[in-house]
Design an enzyme around this catalytic site. Structure first.
Site, mmCIF file in Angstrom:
data_model
loop_
_atom_site.group_PDB
_atom_site.id
_atom_site.type_symbol
_atom_site.label_atom_id
_atom_site.label_comp_id
_atom_site.label_asym_id
_atom_site.label_seq_id
_atom_site.Cartn_x
_atom_site.Cartn_y
_atom_site.Cartn_z
ATOM 1 N N THR A 45 -72.738 82.229 -33.359
ATOM 2 C CA THR A 45 -71.544 82.979 -32.991
ATOM 3 C C THR A 45 -71.329 84.196 -33.884
ATOM 4 O OG1 THR A 45 -69.200 82.711 -32.468
ATOM 5 C CG2 THR A 45 -69.982 81.665 -34.485
ATOM 6 N N CYS A 46 -71.906 84.204 -35.074
ATOM 7 C CA CYS A 46 -71.624 85.219 -36.094
ATOM 8 C C CYS A 46 -72.518 86.453 -35.955
ATOM 9 C CB CYS A 46 -71.820 84.595 -37.473
ATOM 10 S SG CYS A 46 -71.693 85.768 -38.833
ATOM 11 N N PRO A 47 -71.954 87.652 -35.865
ATOM 12 C CA PRO A 47 -72.776 88.861 -35.730
ATOM 13 C C PRO A 47 -73.607 89.163 -36.971
ATOM 14 C CG PRO A 47 -70.475 89.463 -36.059
ATOM 15 C CD PRO A 47 -70.505 87.971 -35.851
ATOM 16 N N HIS A 50 -76.516 86.955 -36.845
ATOM 17 C CA HIS A 50 -77.341 87.327 -35.698
ATOM 18 C C HIS A 50 -78.388 88.374 -36.077
ATOM 19 C CE1 HIS A 50 -77.282 88.267 -31.076
ATOM 20 N NE2 HIS A 50 -78.488 87.976 -31.525
#
Length: 366
Positions: A45-47, A50
């Protein structure tokens, strides 16, 4: 990710600085390159996490550096792993592009009404921790620094030999992975990938500087503010820089169209990147924010002056080109984790925890 303690006394967003900042190189006295020695802990979920997953895949390091994925739900105790129990996991999963998550190749998120925050679907909601049987990411932080007293953030680049965190700053982790440190362990094709070519580095650094503060962090500044004045200022600033990005990409496409011809779409898109005519770190750092914009930031963070798909045609073309052209981008993007992670983990922003169904599709074919 959680909105807890992210605002100052003026109601303005304030982030946290990383404190583990070591590098990996053959010259380093402790952290030297080795296959299987280092491990990446991420949240899909974390950019920020990512971008490290994308770089790891682009550089062919999925068989060199293993990966574990925390549960998408972030509670007051931080990130947690999914306990395996009696279930057996194929150890090859740990060297998958995204840590073996089975839902990763779904291009559209599924309805979330029946999914509970304590759901524990192994290799769907997350993975277990294979080395120490830890239940929480925080245990890695305390093992490294017993008196650690800040937030337990992802990504974490971990050294299995010294049992310490090497680095938890995403911008530095992607440069570690992009360096030639691990070249001896990968094939010829990924060895040729260089996301920070010297001749483009000044342009990349300049691009990153305004994108980071005004777009990457800009969505958080808008979303986590606790005053109307701060919100309106930050969302206006965010869209000013999205306009700037749109102009840059529109001019880039026009130049490529003039060079290759308006009917040569494949050739144009093969060179359609934000800096220069090749894939660079600038694309890797921008993508995680833009891919989350329509599905999360537009409604959840109230960044709703426009969507990317309807308001920014040049950015939208670039985004779809990244997703559909490069497996490293597509196969590390899990829209289920992204939507659930934001809408269920930030009750101050979304107190009812309802996850919107749209937009559909999550990403439009190019």
């Amino acid at each position: 990710m959680s909105s807890k303690s992210f605002s100052n006394e003026k109601g303005e967003f304030k982030g946290q600085s990383s404190i583990f900042r070591e590098m990996i190189s053959s010259e380093h006295p402790v952290y030297k390159p080795a296959k299987g020695r280092y491990w990446l802990y991420v949240a899909l979920t974390c950019p920020w996490a990512h971008r490290t997953l994308i770089t790891r895949a682009l550089k062919g390091l999925t068989s060199v550096i293993g990966c574990s994925v925390v549960h998408w739900h972030l509670d007051d105790r931080g990130w947690r792993f999914v306990e395996a129990g009696d279930e057996k996991t194929d150890k090859r999963n740990w060297f998958d592009v995204a840590g073996g998550i089975t839902s990763i190749r779904l291009n559209n998120s599924t309805p979330a009404a029946g999914i509970c925050n304590d759901s524990h679907r192994l290799l769907t909601d997350g993975t277990d921790e294979p080395h120490y049987g830890y239940k929480r990411l925080s245990e890695l932080y305390f093992k490294t620094k017993p008196d650690y007293d800040a937030r337990f953030t992802v990504p974490v680049l971990w050294d299995l030999k010294t049992r310490t965190i090497v680095n938890n700053e995403s911008s530095e982790i992607i440069r570690i992975l992009n360096s030639s440190a691990f070249d001896e362990f990968v094939g010829d094709e990924p060895r040729q990938v260089n996301l920070l070519p010297q001749f483009l580095q000044p342009q990349i650094e300049e691009f990153n500087s305004w994108v980071y503060d005004n777009i990457n962090v800009g969505v958080y500044k808008a979303g986590f503010t606790e005053s109307a004045e701060a919100y309106e200022r930050e969302v206006t600033n965010l869209f000013y820089y999205l306009d700037k990005l749109e102009t840059l990409l529109r001019e880039k496409y026009a130049r490529l169209e003039a060079e290759y011809g308006e009917n040569s779409k494949d050739k144009i898109l093969a060179h359609y990147y934000v800096v220069g005519d090749r894939l660079t770190e600038a694309d890797v750092r921008l993508y995680p924010t833009i891919i989350r914009f329509d599905v999360v930031y537009h409604q959840h963070f109230k960044c709703n002056l426009a969507t990317i798909r309807d308001g920014y045609p040049s950015i939208h073309t670039w985004l779809r080109n990244m997703y559909w052209r490069h497996n490293a981008f597509q196969h590390t993007t899990d829209f289920n984790h992204i939507k659930l992670g934001y809408t269920r983990s930030q009750p101050r922003i979304n107190p009812l925890g309802i996850t919107p169904l749209g937009p559909k599709p999550d990403i439009i074919p190019i």
